[in-house]
Design a protein around this motif. Structure first.
Motif, PDB file in Angstrom:
ATOM      1  N   GLN A  93      64.895  19.728 -29.751  1.00 11.41           N
ATOM      2  CA  GLN A  93      64.149  19.046 -28.697  1.00 11.41           C
ATOM      3  C   GLN A  93      62.979  19.897 -28.213  1.00 11.41           C
ATOM      4  OE1 GLN A  93      67.196  18.336 -25.780  1.00 11.41           O
ATOM      5  NE2 GLN A  93      68.053  16.572 -26.866  1.00 11.41           N
ATOM      6  N   GLN A  96      59.847  20.104 -30.429  1.00 11.36           N
ATOM      7  CA  GLN A  96      58.966  18.934 -30.393  1.00 11.36           C
ATOM      8  C   GLN A  96      57.815  19.131 -29.412  1.00 11.36           C
ATOM      9  OE1 GLN A  96      61.217  15.316 -29.762  1.00 11.36           O
ATOM     10  NE2 GLN A  96      62.753  15.886 -31.277  1.00 11.36           N
ATOM     11  N   TRP A 172      57.435  12.127 -26.969  1.00 11.47           N
ATOM     12  CA  TRP A 172      56.441  11.540 -27.866  1.00 11.47           C
ATOM     13  C   TRP A 172      56.608  10.032 -28.035  1.00 11.47           C
ATOM     14  CZ3 TRP A 172      52.164  13.981 -28.851  1.00 11.47           C
ATOM     15  CH2 TRP A 172      52.149  15.377 -28.743  1.00 11.47           C
TER      16      TRP A 172
END
Length: 321
Positions: A93, A96, A172
């Motif tokens: 996570q 990202q 995102w």
């Protein structure tokens, strides 16, 4: 070429193994006790000892290292001793955020470094060329924290066009907001990295301008700029491939500071929090993953350099013969 690939991959494996041992031992030297952190300041010595035993922290260091290493070979990064969550899940996570930040920073740095570096070399005897060189030296010396504060003051405070803190909860899934939240941090890192790369571009371009094949092309009727673009820039690009690999480490260091400054939930910020919590199982895996990324990028760049440079291939063939 096959022999070179085998040697480089073997060196990568050995490097990762040595790095894992150094990271493991270094973290055990740090003061503090993770069992005490979990138990709290009011816990009895018996309670702390019981937690240490349950976590396996009372076992010999070699046994602890062997268990961690065995997990790594199974692609298991371990579990946080503080939160109980798998390290790989949380690290995925956080990457990202950190990966796009590093990529955008490098892109911005390249946009600054390549055109200005080439101009500084072409006009190195003019006022403009000297001014670009002086500005690049000055910008490269600017601390990341100060640059970030200036970015916040200008683009978030004065102009009020970009956010200065946080990352969207949706991540995102909301690409517009996610991209906007990374612009200021990426500009902060990219401007400094661009200033550093600019000097390498200028130096490589000056060397290309003095190369025999570029001067020969100019003597045959091409302008100095045309000769550089046609015959010199491929050599410049080849020289900068290795430099870009070295700058990956600088990007990681910059990301640690910038993520704290801009409140980004990336790997750098997570690492700082976990070090404060003495969560050794997370910290050692996080640092090893960062080290592995740097080593892998360096290996890929080294192999790419060997493939695209005919002189390297010729030398390899001569040695094999």
């Amino acid at each position: 070429m096959t022999r070179f690939l085998v040697v480089r991959l073997l060196n990568l494996f050995i490097g990762l193994l040595v790095a894992s041992a150094m990271i493991f031992l270094t973290l055990r030297i740090l003061p503090g006790d993770v069992a005490q952190v979990i138990a709290g300041t009011q816990a009895t010595p018996e309670r702390v000892a019981a937690i240490r035993t349950s976590l396996g922290l009372d076992r010999p260091l070699l046994a602890q290292y062997g268990e961690w290493l065995a997990g790594l070979f199974r692609l298991d990064l371990g579990t946080s001793v503080v939160t109980g969550t798998p390290v790989a899940t949380e690290l995925t996570q956080k990457l990202q955020v950190t990966f796009p930040l590093a990529a955008l920073s490098l892109f911005i740095g390249g946009l600054i470094a390549f055109p200005l570096g080439i101009l500084a070399a072409l006009w190195h005897r003019r006022v403009v060329g000297r001014a670009i060189t002086v500005l690049s030296i000055t910008a490269a010396a600017v601390p990341v924290v100060w640059a970030g504060l200036m970015m916040i003051a200008i683009f978030s405070g004065w102009l009020d066009i970009l956010p200065s803190q946080g990352f969207p909860v949706a991540g995102w899934a909301d690409p517009g907001r996610a991209f906007r939240s990374l612009l200021l941090p990426a500009l902060t890192i990219g401007l400094i990295e661009g200033a550093v790369l600019l000097r390498f571009v200028r130096s490589a371009t000056l060397s290309a301008l003095g190369a025999d094949h570029v001067r020969t092309a100019a003597a045959r009727g091409l302008t100095r700029t045309r000769a550089l673009i046609t015959h010199g820039l491929p050599v410049v690009g080849l020289s900068l491939v290795s430099i870009l690999g070295l700058q990956i480490a600088a990007l990681v260091v910059g990301a640690v500071v910038v993520e704290q400054l801009f409140s980004l939930p990336g790997v750098g910020r997570m690492l700082v929090v976990d070090v404060g919590n003495r969560d050794l199982s997370k910290v050692q895996s996080e640092v090893l993953v960062i080290t592995a990324i740097i080593l892998i990028v360096g290996t890929v760049i080294d192999i790419t350099h060997r493939i695209i440079d005919p002189r390297q291939l010729d030398n390899e063939a001569v040695r094999d013969a």
